[in-house]
Scaffold this active site. Structure first.
Site, short mmCIF file in Angstrom:
data_model
loop_
_atom_site.label_atom_id
_atom_site.label_comp_id
_atom_site.label_asym_id
_atom_site.label_seq_id
_atom_site.Cartn_x
_atom_site.Cartn_y
_atom_site.Cartn_z
N SER A 253 0.67 -1.02 0.14
CA SER A 253 0.03 0.27 -0.01
C SER A 253 0.93 1.28 0.11
O SER A 253 2.12 1.05 0.08
CB SER A 253 -0.87 0.02 1.25
OG SER A 253 -0.17 0.24 2.57
N LYS A 254 0.25 2.37 -0.08
CA LYS A 254 0.95 3.40 -0.04
C LYS A 254 2.17 3.67 1.19
O LYS A 254 2.88 4.41 0.64
CB LYS A 254 -0.10 5.07 0.27
CG LYS A 254 -1.03 5.11 -1.07
CD LYS A 254 -0.85 6.55 -1.49
CE LYS A 254 -1.59 6.78 -2.68
NZ LYS A 254 -0.94 6.19 -3.94
N ARG A 255 1.68 3.15 2.29
CA ARG A 255 2.73 3.28 3.22
C ARG A 255 4.22 2.66 2.81
O ARG A 255 5.13 3.46 3.60
CB ARG A 255 2.42 2.39 4.35
CG ARG A 255 1.31 3.14 5.36
CD ARG A 255 1.02 2.00 6.34
NE ARG A 255 0.63 0.92 5.82
CZ ARG A 255 1.13 -0.37 6.51
NH1 ARG A 255 2.16 -0.40 6.68
NH2 ARG A 255 0.38 -1.39 5.79
N HIS A 256 3.93 1.78 1.57
CA HIS A 256 5.43 1.22 1.28
C HIS A 256 5.86 1.97 0.41
O HIS A 256 7.35 1.97 0.22
CB HIS A 256 5.05 -0.20 0.94
CG HIS A 256 4.59 -0.99 1.76
ND1 HIS A 256 3.19 -1.58 1.99
CD2 HIS A 256 5.21 -1.59 2.91
CE1 HIS A 256 2.94 -2.31 2.80
NE2 HIS A 256 4.18 -2.43 3.35
#
Ligand code: GLU
Length: 506
Positions: A253-256
Protein backbone atom coordinates in the site's frame (compact mmCIF):
# COMPACT_ATOMS: atom_id res chain seq x y z
CA UNK A 1 -8.99 -25.79 -27.22
CA UNK A 2 -7.83 -22.19 -27.46
CA UNK A 3 -7.04 -20.63 -24.07
CA UNK A 4 -8.96 -17.45 -23.37
CA UNK A 5 -8.06 -15.35 -20.35
CA UNK A 6 -9.14 -11.96 -19.23
CA UNK A 7 -8.11 -9.02 -17.12
CA UNK A 8 -11.28 -7.65 -15.60
CA UNK A 9 -10.50 -4.47 -13.68
CA UNK A 10 -13.01 -2.18 -12.05
CA UNK A 11 -12.13 1.43 -12.85
CA UNK A 12 -12.45 2.67 -9.28
CA UNK A 13 -8.89 3.93 -8.88
CA UNK A 14 -5.65 4.44 -10.75
CA UNK A 15 -4.06 1.22 -11.93
CA UNK A 16 -2.32 -0.41 -9.00
CA UNK A 17 0.91 -2.26 -9.60
CA UNK A 18 -0.83 -5.41 -8.27
CA UNK A 19 -3.42 -5.01 -11.03
CA UNK A 20 -0.61 -4.64 -13.53
CA UNK A 21 0.77 -7.98 -12.28
CA UNK A 22 -2.62 -9.67 -12.82
CA UNK A 23 -2.92 -8.15 -16.30
CA UNK A 24 0.63 -9.15 -17.17
CA UNK A 25 0.31 -12.78 -16.03
CA UNK A 26 -2.90 -13.17 -18.01
CA UNK A 27 -1.28 -11.58 -21.03
CA UNK A 28 1.81 -13.79 -20.74
CA UNK A 29 -0.28 -16.91 -20.30
CA UNK A 30 -2.26 -16.06 -23.44
CA UNK A 31 0.91 -15.38 -25.41
CA UNK A 32 2.69 -18.49 -24.19
CA UNK A 33 -0.25 -20.72 -25.10
CA UNK A 34 -1.19 -19.01 -28.35
CA UNK A 35 -4.49 -17.99 -26.81
CA UNK A 36 -6.44 -14.76 -26.47
CA UNK A 37 -6.09 -12.03 -23.88
CA UNK A 38 -9.29 -10.14 -23.22
CA UNK A 39 -9.80 -6.83 -21.45
CA UNK A 40 -13.15 -6.51 -19.74
CA UNK A 41 -14.19 -3.39 -17.90
CA UNK A 42 -16.18 -4.28 -14.79
CA UNK A 43 -17.84 -0.96 -14.15
CA UNK A 44 -20.90 -2.21 -12.26
CA UNK A 45 -20.08 -0.06 -9.24
CA UNK A 46 -21.29 3.23 -10.67
CA UNK A 47 -20.71 5.21 -7.47
CA UNK A 48 -16.96 4.54 -7.46
CA UNK A 49 -16.54 4.54 -11.24
CA UNK A 50 -14.74 7.40 -12.95
CA UNK A 51 -14.04 7.89 -16.65
CA UNK A 52 -10.60 9.14 -15.66
CA UNK A 53 -9.80 5.75 -14.08
CA UNK A 54 -11.03 3.92 -17.15
CA UNK A 55 -8.85 6.13 -19.33
CA UNK A 56 -5.94 5.46 -16.99
CA UNK A 57 -6.39 1.76 -17.50
CA UNK A 58 -6.00 2.03 -21.25
CA UNK A 59 -3.09 4.45 -20.86
CA UNK A 60 -1.29 2.13 -18.48
CA UNK A 61 -1.65 -0.99 -20.60
CA UNK A 62 -0.71 0.93 -23.75
CA UNK A 63 2.35 2.43 -22.07
CA UNK A 64 3.53 -0.95 -20.84
CA UNK A 65 2.88 -2.56 -24.21
CA UNK A 66 0.41 -5.09 -22.80
CA UNK A 67 -1.93 -5.18 -25.74
CA UNK A 68 -5.13 -7.11 -25.67
CA UNK A 69 -6.85 -9.10 -28.41
CA UNK A 70 -10.46 -8.36 -27.58
CA UNK A 71 -12.29 -6.00 -25.34
CA UNK A 72 -12.41 -2.52 -23.97
CA UNK A 73 -13.10 0.02 -26.66
CA UNK A 74 -11.58 -2.34 -29.22
CA UNK A 75 -14.57 -4.71 -29.01
CA UNK A 76 -14.59 -8.20 -30.47
CA UNK A 77 -16.90 -11.11 -31.19
CA UNK A 78 -18.20 -11.56 -27.61
CA UNK A 79 -18.95 -7.95 -26.70
CA UNK A 80 -19.85 -5.68 -25.22
CA UNK A 81 -16.76 -5.90 -23.06
CA UNK A 82 -17.74 -2.94 -20.94
CA UNK A 83 -20.31 -4.21 -18.47
CA UNK A 84 -22.30 -0.99 -18.20
CA UNK A 85 -23.09 -1.35 -21.90
CA UNK A 86 -25.26 -4.43 -21.35
CA UNK A 87 -27.01 -4.15 -17.99
CA UNK A 88 -30.29 -5.41 -19.50
CA UNK A 89 -28.74 -8.74 -20.33
CA UNK A 90 -27.71 -9.45 -16.75
CA UNK A 91 -31.22 -8.72 -15.52
CA UNK A 92 -32.59 -11.31 -17.92
CA UNK A 93 -30.31 -14.00 -16.50
CA UNK A 94 -31.03 -13.06 -12.90
CA UNK A 95 -34.78 -13.38 -13.58
CA UNK A 96 -34.15 -16.74 -15.20
CA UNK A 97 -32.49 -17.96 -11.98
CA UNK A 98 -35.55 -16.85 -10.02
CA UNK A 99 -37.79 -18.76 -12.40
CA UNK A 100 -35.69 -21.88 -11.93
CA UNK A 101 -35.77 -21.63 -8.14
CA UNK A 102 -32.05 -20.83 -7.84
CA UNK A 103 -32.50 -17.26 -6.73
CA UNK A 104 -35.27 -15.22 -5.13
CA UNK A 105 -36.73 -11.76 -4.84
CA UNK A 106 -35.89 -9.94 -1.64
CA UNK A 107 -38.06 -6.98 -0.69
CA UNK A 108 -36.27 -6.05 2.54
CA UNK A 109 -35.70 -2.32 2.68
CA UNK A 110 -32.51 -0.66 3.83
CA UNK A 111 -33.94 0.12 7.30
CA UNK A 112 -34.60 -3.54 7.94
CA UNK A 113 -31.15 -4.57 6.70
CA UNK A 114 -29.60 -1.93 8.92
CA UNK A 115 -31.55 -3.25 11.91
CA UNK A 116 -30.32 -6.80 11.27
CA UNK A 117 -26.78 -5.53 10.98
CA UNK A 118 -27.00 -3.73 14.31
CA UNK A 119 -28.40 -6.78 16.10
CA UNK A 120 -25.67 -8.95 14.58
CA UNK A 121 -22.95 -6.55 15.69
CA UNK A 122 -24.45 -6.35 19.19
CA UNK A 123 -24.52 -10.14 19.49
CA UNK A 124 -21.07 -10.50 17.90
CA UNK A 125 -22.59 -12.56 15.10
CA UNK A 126 -21.10 -12.66 11.58
CA UNK A 127 -22.75 -10.06 9.35
CA UNK A 128 -25.06 -11.16 6.57
CA UNK A 129 -28.60 -11.31 5.35
CA UNK A 130 -31.00 -13.35 7.54
CA UNK A 131 -32.66 -14.97 4.50
CA UNK A 132 -36.05 -13.63 5.53
CA UNK A 133 -37.43 -13.36 1.95
CA UNK A 134 -36.16 -16.80 0.95
CA UNK A 135 -39.31 -18.30 2.48
CA UNK A 136 -41.90 -15.88 1.04
CA UNK A 137 -44.91 -17.64 -0.44
CA UNK A 138 -45.85 -17.16 -4.10
CA UNK A 139 -48.81 -15.12 -2.90
CA UNK A 140 -46.63 -12.76 -0.89
CA UNK A 141 -44.25 -12.32 -3.77
CA UNK A 142 -47.11 -11.55 -6.16
CA UNK A 143 -48.51 -8.99 -3.76
CA UNK A 144 -45.19 -7.27 -3.31
CA UNK A 145 -44.61 -7.14 -7.03
CA UNK A 146 -48.12 -5.83 -7.68
CA UNK A 147 -47.51 -3.14 -5.05
CA UNK A 148 -44.35 -2.24 -6.98
CA UNK A 149 -42.16 -2.78 -3.95
CA UNK A 150 -38.51 -2.45 -4.89
CA UNK A 151 -36.60 -5.72 -4.80
CA UNK A 152 -33.18 -7.20 -5.23
CA UNK A 153 -32.49 -10.71 -6.49
CA UNK A 154 -30.48 -12.94 -4.19
CA UNK A 155 -28.72 -16.22 -4.91
CA UNK A 156 -29.92 -19.25 -2.93
CA UNK A 157 -26.73 -20.52 -1.35
CA UNK A 158 -27.34 -24.13 -0.27
CA UNK A 159 -28.01 -24.27 3.46
CA UNK A 160 -26.03 -27.44 4.05
CA UNK A 161 -23.09 -29.28 2.60
CA UNK A 162 -20.04 -27.70 1.10
CA UNK A 163 -18.75 -26.30 -2.17
CA UNK A 164 -15.46 -27.35 -3.72
CA UNK A 165 -13.34 -26.09 -6.50
CA UNK A 166 -9.92 -26.82 -7.82
CA UNK A 167 -7.29 -24.12 -8.03
CA UNK A 168 -4.46 -24.82 -10.46
CA UNK A 169 -1.99 -23.39 -7.98
CA UNK A 170 -3.49 -24.13 -4.59
CA UNK A 171 -5.16 -27.47 -5.25
CA UNK A 172 -8.63 -28.41 -3.99
CA UNK A 173 -10.40 -25.81 -1.90
CA UNK A 174 -13.55 -26.61 0.02
CA UNK A 175 -15.89 -24.24 1.84
CA UNK A 176 -18.75 -25.16 4.10
CA UNK A 177 -21.85 -23.61 2.60
CA UNK A 178 -22.79 -22.20 5.99
CA UNK A 179 -19.59 -20.11 5.82
CA UNK A 180 -20.49 -18.58 2.46
CA UNK A 181 -22.06 -15.11 2.37
CA UNK A 182 -25.74 -15.87 3.04
CA UNK A 183 -27.47 -15.24 -0.23
CA UNK A 184 -25.51 -12.52 -1.96
CA UNK A 185 -27.32 -9.96 -4.08
CA UNK A 186 -27.07 -10.67 -7.81
CA UNK A 187 -29.25 -7.86 -9.09
CA UNK A 188 -29.61 -4.55 -7.26
CA UNK A 189 -32.93 -2.72 -6.85
CA UNK A 190 -32.00 -0.29 -9.63
CA UNK A 191 -31.69 -3.25 -11.99
CA UNK A 192 -27.89 -3.14 -12.07
CA UNK A 193 -26.01 -6.40 -11.62
CA UNK A 194 -23.48 -6.94 -8.86
CA UNK A 195 -19.91 -7.92 -9.63
CA UNK A 196 -20.63 -11.62 -8.97
CA UNK A 197 -23.46 -11.94 -11.47
CA UNK A 198 -21.89 -9.88 -14.25
CA UNK A 199 -18.51 -11.56 -13.80
CA UNK A 200 -19.90 -15.10 -14.14
CA UNK A 201 -22.18 -14.32 -17.08
CA UNK A 202 -19.37 -12.59 -18.94
CA UNK A 203 -16.77 -15.25 -18.21
CA UNK A 204 -19.22 -17.83 -19.53
CA UNK A 205 -20.26 -16.03 -22.71
CA UNK A 206 -16.75 -14.79 -23.43
CA UNK A 207 -15.66 -18.43 -23.28
CA UNK A 208 -13.01 -17.73 -20.65
CA UNK A 209 -11.01 -20.91 -20.01
CA UNK A 210 -8.82 -19.75 -17.10
CA UNK A 211 -9.50 -17.16 -14.43
CA UNK A 212 -6.23 -15.81 -13.10
CA UNK A 213 -6.80 -13.22 -10.43
CA UNK A 214 -5.55 -12.10 -7.03
CA UNK A 215 -5.94 -14.41 -4.04
CA UNK A 216 -8.24 -11.94 -2.35
CA UNK A 217 -10.98 -13.30 -4.64
CA UNK A 218 -10.79 -16.81 -3.20
CA UNK A 219 -13.62 -16.22 -0.70
CA UNK A 220 -15.90 -15.20 -3.58
CA UNK A 221 -15.08 -18.25 -5.67
CA UNK A 222 -17.35 -20.81 -3.88
CA UNK A 223 -20.23 -18.42 -4.48
CA UNK A 224 -19.23 -18.24 -8.14
CA UNK A 225 -19.15 -22.05 -8.33
CA UNK A 226 -22.69 -22.14 -6.92
CA UNK A 227 -23.73 -19.60 -9.55
CA UNK A 228 -22.22 -21.64 -12.38
CA UNK A 229 -24.10 -24.68 -11.10
CA UNK A 230 -27.32 -22.65 -10.85
CA UNK A 231 -27.01 -21.73 -14.52
CA UNK A 232 -25.93 -25.24 -15.45
CA UNK A 233 -22.63 -23.93 -16.87
CA UNK A 234 -19.14 -25.38 -16.68
CA UNK A 235 -16.85 -23.11 -14.60
CA UNK A 236 -13.45 -22.12 -16.00
CA UNK A 237 -10.21 -23.20 -14.33
CA UNK A 238 -9.12 -21.01 -11.47
CA UNK A 239 -5.63 -19.85 -10.62
CA UNK A 240 -5.43 -17.43 -7.72
CA UNK A 241 -2.21 -15.46 -7.76
CA UNK A 242 -0.07 -14.92 -4.66
CA UNK A 243 -0.58 -11.62 -2.90
CA UNK A 244 1.88 -8.78 -3.37
CA UNK A 245 3.20 -7.61 -0.01
CA UNK A 246 5.40 -4.84 1.29
CA UNK A 247 8.61 -5.79 3.09
CA UNK A 248 6.73 -5.80 6.42
CA UNK A 249 4.45 -8.62 5.27
CA UNK A 250 1.44 -6.32 4.90
CA UNK A 251 -0.49 -5.94 1.67
CA UNK A 252 1.37 -3.49 -0.56
CA UNK A 253 0.00 0.00 0.00
CA UNK A 254 0.92 3.68 -0.07
CA UNK A 255 2.78 3.25 3.21
CA UNK A 256 5.42 1.24 1.38
CA UNK A 257 5.94 3.67 -1.49
CA UNK A 258 4.53 4.21 -4.95
CA UNK A 259 1.75 1.77 -5.80
CA UNK A 260 0.00 3.11 -8.89
CA UNK A 261 1.63 2.57 -12.23
CA UNK A 262 1.23 6.31 -12.85
CA UNK A 263 3.46 7.10 -9.93
CA UNK A 264 6.18 4.77 -11.15
CA UNK A 265 5.95 6.26 -14.60
CA UNK A 266 6.06 9.83 -13.34
CA UNK A 267 8.89 8.97 -10.97
CA UNK A 268 11.07 8.03 -13.92
CA UNK A 269 10.83 4.25 -14.12
CA UNK A 270 11.19 2.60 -17.50
CA UNK A 271 8.40 0.37 -18.69
CA UNK A 272 10.89 -2.41 -19.42
CA UNK A 273 11.97 -2.40 -15.78
CA UNK A 274 8.39 -2.52 -14.55
CA UNK A 275 7.45 -5.35 -16.89
CA UNK A 276 10.55 -7.33 -16.03
CA UNK A 277 10.28 -6.84 -12.27
CA UNK A 278 6.52 -7.32 -12.03
CA UNK A 279 6.72 -10.50 -14.12
CA UNK A 280 8.92 -11.92 -11.35
CA UNK A 281 6.51 -11.13 -8.54
CA UNK A 282 5.58 -14.68 -7.67
CA UNK A 283 6.80 -16.37 -10.82
CA UNK A 284 10.09 -17.74 -12.12
CA UNK A 285 11.39 -18.12 -15.65
CA UNK A 286 14.97 -19.23 -16.26
CA UNK A 287 17.40 -20.09 -13.47
CA UNK A 288 20.23 -17.62 -13.06
CA UNK A 289 18.83 -15.03 -15.40
CA UNK A 290 17.24 -11.71 -14.52
CA UNK A 291 16.64 -9.70 -17.66
CA UNK A 292 13.75 -10.62 -19.94
CA UNK A 293 11.86 -8.66 -22.55
CA UNK A 294 8.09 -8.77 -22.72
CA UNK A 295 8.35 -10.91 -25.81
CA UNK A 296 10.69 -13.41 -24.17
CA UNK A 297 8.44 -13.60 -21.13
CA UNK A 298 5.52 -14.33 -23.44
CA UNK A 299 7.37 -17.43 -24.62
CA UNK A 300 8.70 -18.60 -21.25
CA UNK A 301 5.69 -18.08 -18.98
CA UNK A 302 4.28 -21.22 -17.39
CA UNK A 303 1.41 -21.35 -14.94
CA UNK A 304 3.25 -24.15 -13.09
CA UNK A 305 6.05 -21.71 -12.30
CA UNK A 306 3.87 -19.42 -10.24
CA UNK A 307 4.65 -19.59 -6.53
CA UNK A 308 2.10 -20.15 -3.83
CA UNK A 309 3.84 -17.93 -1.32
CA UNK A 310 3.15 -14.20 -1.27
CA UNK A 311 5.52 -12.06 -3.30
CA UNK A 312 7.39 -9.24 -1.59
CA UNK A 313 7.64 -6.02 -3.56
CA UNK A 314 11.24 -4.90 -3.29
CA UNK A 315 11.62 -1.29 -4.41
CA UNK A 316 15.42 -1.61 -4.39
CA UNK A 317 15.29 -4.53 -6.78
CA UNK A 318 12.98 -2.62 -9.10
CA UNK A 319 15.44 0.28 -8.96
CA UNK A 320 18.20 -2.14 -9.93
CA UNK A 321 16.19 -3.24 -12.97
CA UNK A 322 15.61 0.39 -13.85
CA UNK A 323 19.34 1.07 -13.82
CA UNK A 324 20.01 -2.00 -15.95
CA UNK A 325 17.52 -0.98 -18.62
CA UNK A 326 18.76 2.59 -18.56
CA UNK A 327 22.27 1.35 -19.41
CA UNK A 328 20.93 -0.73 -22.29
CA UNK A 329 19.51 2.36 -24.00
CA UNK A 330 21.37 3.99 -26.85
CA UNK A 331 22.33 7.63 -26.29
CA UNK A 332 19.59 8.68 -28.68
CA UNK A 333 16.95 6.60 -26.87
CA UNK A 334 18.07 7.91 -23.51
CA UNK A 335 17.90 11.45 -24.83
CA UNK A 336 14.33 10.91 -26.02
CA UNK A 337 13.37 9.38 -22.67
CA UNK A 338 15.00 12.00 -20.47
CA UNK A 339 14.09 15.02 -22.58
CA UNK A 340 10.51 15.41 -21.26
CA UNK A 341 11.76 15.24 -17.67
CA UNK A 342 14.46 17.79 -18.42
CA UNK A 343 12.06 20.05 -20.31
CA UNK A 344 9.35 19.77 -17.63
CA UNK A 345 11.80 20.44 -14.80
CA UNK A 346 11.76 24.16 -15.51
CA UNK A 347 15.37 24.19 -16.68
CA UNK A 348 14.11 25.90 -19.80
CA UNK A 349 10.74 27.62 -20.13
CA UNK A 350 8.05 25.28 -18.82
CA UNK A 351 5.10 23.94 -20.81
CA UNK A 352 1.97 25.96 -20.28
CA UNK A 353 -0.50 23.86 -18.24
CA UNK A 354 -3.46 24.88 -20.42
CA UNK A 355 -1.61 23.95 -23.57
CA UNK A 356 -0.57 20.64 -22.04
CA UNK A 357 -4.17 19.82 -21.18
CA UNK A 358 -5.36 20.78 -24.63
CA UNK A 359 -2.77 18.50 -26.16
CA UNK A 360 -3.94 15.66 -23.87
CA UNK A 361 -0.62 15.39 -22.04
CA UNK A 362 -0.97 13.81 -18.62
CA UNK A 363 2.35 12.28 -17.74
CA UNK A 364 5.76 13.57 -16.77
CA UNK A 365 7.30 11.73 -19.70
CA UNK A 366 5.30 13.77 -22.20
CA UNK A 367 6.11 17.33 -23.23
CA UNK A 368 5.21 19.85 -25.85
CA UNK A 369 8.64 21.40 -25.87
CA UNK A 370 11.05 20.63 -28.63
CA UNK A 371 14.75 20.89 -27.86
CA UNK A 372 16.73 23.51 -29.76
CA UNK A 373 19.56 22.16 -31.89
CA UNK A 374 22.03 23.40 -29.33
CA UNK A 375 20.22 21.82 -26.38
CA UNK A 376 20.02 18.55 -28.24
CA UNK A 377 23.70 18.66 -29.16
CA UNK A 378 24.82 19.35 -25.59
CA UNK A 379 22.49 16.76 -24.11
CA UNK A 380 23.53 14.13 -26.63
CA UNK A 381 27.13 14.63 -25.53
CA UNK A 382 26.28 14.20 -21.86
CA UNK A 383 24.05 11.13 -22.31
CA UNK A 384 26.92 8.59 -22.25
CA UNK A 385 28.15 10.19 -19.04
CA UNK A 386 24.87 10.17 -17.15
CA UNK A 387 23.79 6.76 -18.41
CA UNK A 388 25.96 4.97 -15.87
CA UNK A 389 24.69 7.05 -12.98
CA UNK A 390 20.97 7.34 -13.55
CA UNK A 391 18.70 5.44 -11.22
CA UNK A 392 15.56 7.12 -12.56
CA UNK A 393 14.78 9.32 -15.54
CA UNK A 394 13.87 11.98 -12.99
CA UNK A 395 17.56 12.16 -11.95
CA UNK A 396 18.47 13.57 -15.35
CA UNK A 397 17.48 17.26 -14.92
CA UNK A 398 19.70 17.73 -11.86
CA UNK A 399 22.59 15.95 -13.53
CA UNK A 400 22.57 18.18 -16.60
CA UNK A 401 21.55 21.44 -14.94
CA UNK A 402 25.16 22.73 -14.71
CA UNK A 403 25.42 22.68 -18.49
CA UNK A 404 22.64 25.22 -18.87
CA UNK A 405 22.62 27.23 -15.64
CA UNK A 406 25.34 28.90 -13.59
CA UNK A 407 25.51 27.34 -10.15
CA UNK A 408 24.26 29.71 -7.45
CA UNK A 409 26.45 30.95 -4.63
CA UNK A 410 27.59 27.83 -2.76
CA UNK A 411 27.93 27.68 1.04
CA UNK A 412 31.63 27.27 1.68
CA UNK A 413 31.08 24.26 4.03
CA UNK A 414 29.75 22.35 1.06
CA UNK A 415 32.89 22.99 -0.95
CA UNK A 416 35.40 22.04 1.73
CA UNK A 417 35.95 18.27 1.91
CA UNK A 418 35.48 16.75 5.38
CA UNK A 419 39.17 16.04 5.94
CA UNK A 420 40.41 19.44 4.71
CA UNK A 421 40.23 23.10 5.72
CA UNK A 422 39.43 26.31 3.86
CA UNK A 423 43.03 27.13 3.11
CA UNK A 424 43.79 23.73 1.55
CA UNK A 425 40.58 23.81 -0.42
CA UNK A 426 41.37 27.22 -1.84
CA UNK A 427 44.81 25.96 -2.77
CA UNK A 428 43.27 23.00 -4.60
CA UNK A 429 40.97 25.28 -6.57
CA UNK A 430 43.80 27.63 -7.47
CA UNK A 431 45.94 24.77 -8.73
CA UNK A 432 42.99 23.24 -10.58
CA UNK A 433 42.30 26.48 -12.43
CA UNK A 434 45.90 26.48 -13.59
CA UNK A 435 45.82 22.80 -14.55
CA UNK A 436 42.59 22.69 -16.52
CA UNK A 437 43.98 23.85 -19.89
CA UNK A 438 46.21 20.77 -19.85
CA UNK A 439 43.30 18.34 -19.82
CA UNK A 440 41.62 19.75 -22.92
CA UNK A 441 40.46 16.83 -25.05
CA UNK A 442 41.74 14.17 -22.65
CA UNK A 443 39.80 11.11 -21.52
CA UNK A 444 38.99 10.66 -17.84
CA UNK A 445 41.91 8.32 -17.15
CA UNK A 446 44.58 10.47 -18.79
CA UNK A 447 43.23 13.64 -17.25
CA UNK A 448 43.33 12.16 -13.77
CA UNK A 449 47.00 11.33 -14.30
CA UNK A 450 47.57 15.07 -14.50
CA UNK A 451 45.66 15.73 -11.26
CA UNK A 452 47.23 12.91 -9.25
CA UNK A 453 50.73 14.38 -8.72
CA UNK A 454 49.15 17.70 -7.74
CA UNK A 455 47.02 15.98 -5.11
CA UNK A 456 50.07 14.11 -3.84
CA UNK A 457 52.12 17.31 -3.67
CA UNK A 458 49.41 18.83 -1.48
CA UNK A 459 49.21 15.65 0.61
CA UNK A 460 45.50 15.07 -0.11
CA UNK A 461 43.61 12.12 -1.53
CA UNK A 462 42.57 12.35 -5.16
CA UNK A 463 38.88 12.19 -4.18
CA UNK A 464 39.32 15.14 -1.82
CA UNK A 465 41.21 17.01 -4.50
CA UNK A 466 38.45 16.52 -7.05
CA UNK A 467 35.50 17.31 -4.77
CA UNK A 468 35.90 21.12 -4.58
CA UNK A 469 36.49 21.22 -8.33
CA UNK A 470 33.29 19.26 -8.89
CA UNK A 471 31.37 21.61 -6.60
CA UNK A 472 32.73 24.71 -8.28
CA UNK A 473 32.13 23.49 -11.82
CA UNK A 474 28.80 21.72 -11.42
CA UNK A 475 27.39 23.16 -8.19
CA UNK A 476 26.61 19.68 -6.96
CA UNK A 477 28.30 16.73 -5.27
CA UNK A 478 26.44 14.39 -7.56
CA UNK A 479 27.17 14.97 -11.19
CA UNK A 480 28.27 12.98 -14.20
CA UNK A 481 31.98 12.05 -14.25
CA UNK A 482 33.84 15.30 -13.73
CA UNK A 483 36.39 15.27 -16.53
CA UNK A 484 33.74 14.54 -19.15
CA UNK A 485 31.51 17.20 -17.63
CA UNK A 486 34.30 19.78 -17.89
CA UNK A 487 34.99 18.85 -21.51
CA UNK A 488 31.34 19.38 -22.42
CA UNK A 489 31.01 22.62 -20.47
CA UNK A 490 34.26 23.91 -21.96
CA UNK A 491 37.62 24.35 -20.22
CA UNK A 492 37.41 28.16 -20.15
CA UNK A 493 33.92 28.13 -18.77
CA UNK A 494 34.98 25.71 -16.03
CA UNK A 495 37.95 27.89 -15.10
CA UNK A 496 35.69 30.93 -14.83
CA UNK A 497 33.43 29.04 -12.44
CA UNK A 498 36.39 27.94 -10.31
CA UNK A 499 37.75 31.46 -10.15
CA UNK A 500 34.35 32.79 -9.21
CA UNK A 501 34.18 30.38 -6.27
CA UNK A 502 37.70 31.35 -5.16
CA UNK A 503 36.83 35.03 -5.03
CA UNK A 504 33.26 34.72 -3.72
CA UNK A 505 33.58 31.92 -1.20
CA UNK A 506 37.02 32.28 0.36
N1 GLU B 1 -13.50 -6.58 -11.20
C1 GLU B 1 -12.73 -7.42 -10.33
C2 GLU B 1 -11.53 -6.59 -9.87
O1 GLU B 1 -11.61 -5.43 -9.89
C3 GLU B 1 -12.30 -8.64 -11.07
C4 GLU B 1 -12.05 -9.84 -10.23
C5 GLU B 1 -11.93 -11.06 -11.13
O2 GLU B 1 -10.94 -11.13 -11.86
O3 GLU B 1 -12.82 -11.87 -11.13
O4 GLU B 1 -10.51 -7.05 -9.47
Amino acid sequence: METRVRYAPSPTGFQHIGGVRTALFNYLFARSTGGKFILRIEDTDRTRYSAEYEENLYDTLAWLGIDWDEGGPKGGPYGPYIQSHCFENYKKYAEELVKNGKAYYCFCDSERLERIRKIQTMNKMPPGYDRCCRSLTDEEIKENLAAKKPYVIRLKVPLEGSTRFHDVLLGDIEWKNEDINPDPVLLKSDGFPTYHLANIIDDHFMKITHVMRAQEWIPSTPMHIILYAAFGWQPPQFCHLPMVMGNDGQKLSKRHGATSCNEFRNNGYLKEAIINYVSMLGCSYEEGRDLFTLEELGKLFKMEHINKAPAVFDYKKLEWFNGQYMRLKTDEELFELTWPFIANSGLFAKDDEEERKKAGLRFADETLQKPTDEQRAVLMRVMPLIKERLHFLTDAPEMVRFLFQEPGLLPVEEIIPKRLDAEKTKEILTRAAALLPKIAGLEEHDALEIFKPEAEALGVKLGDFMMPIRMAVTGSRISPPLIGSIQILGIDHAITRIQKVITECF
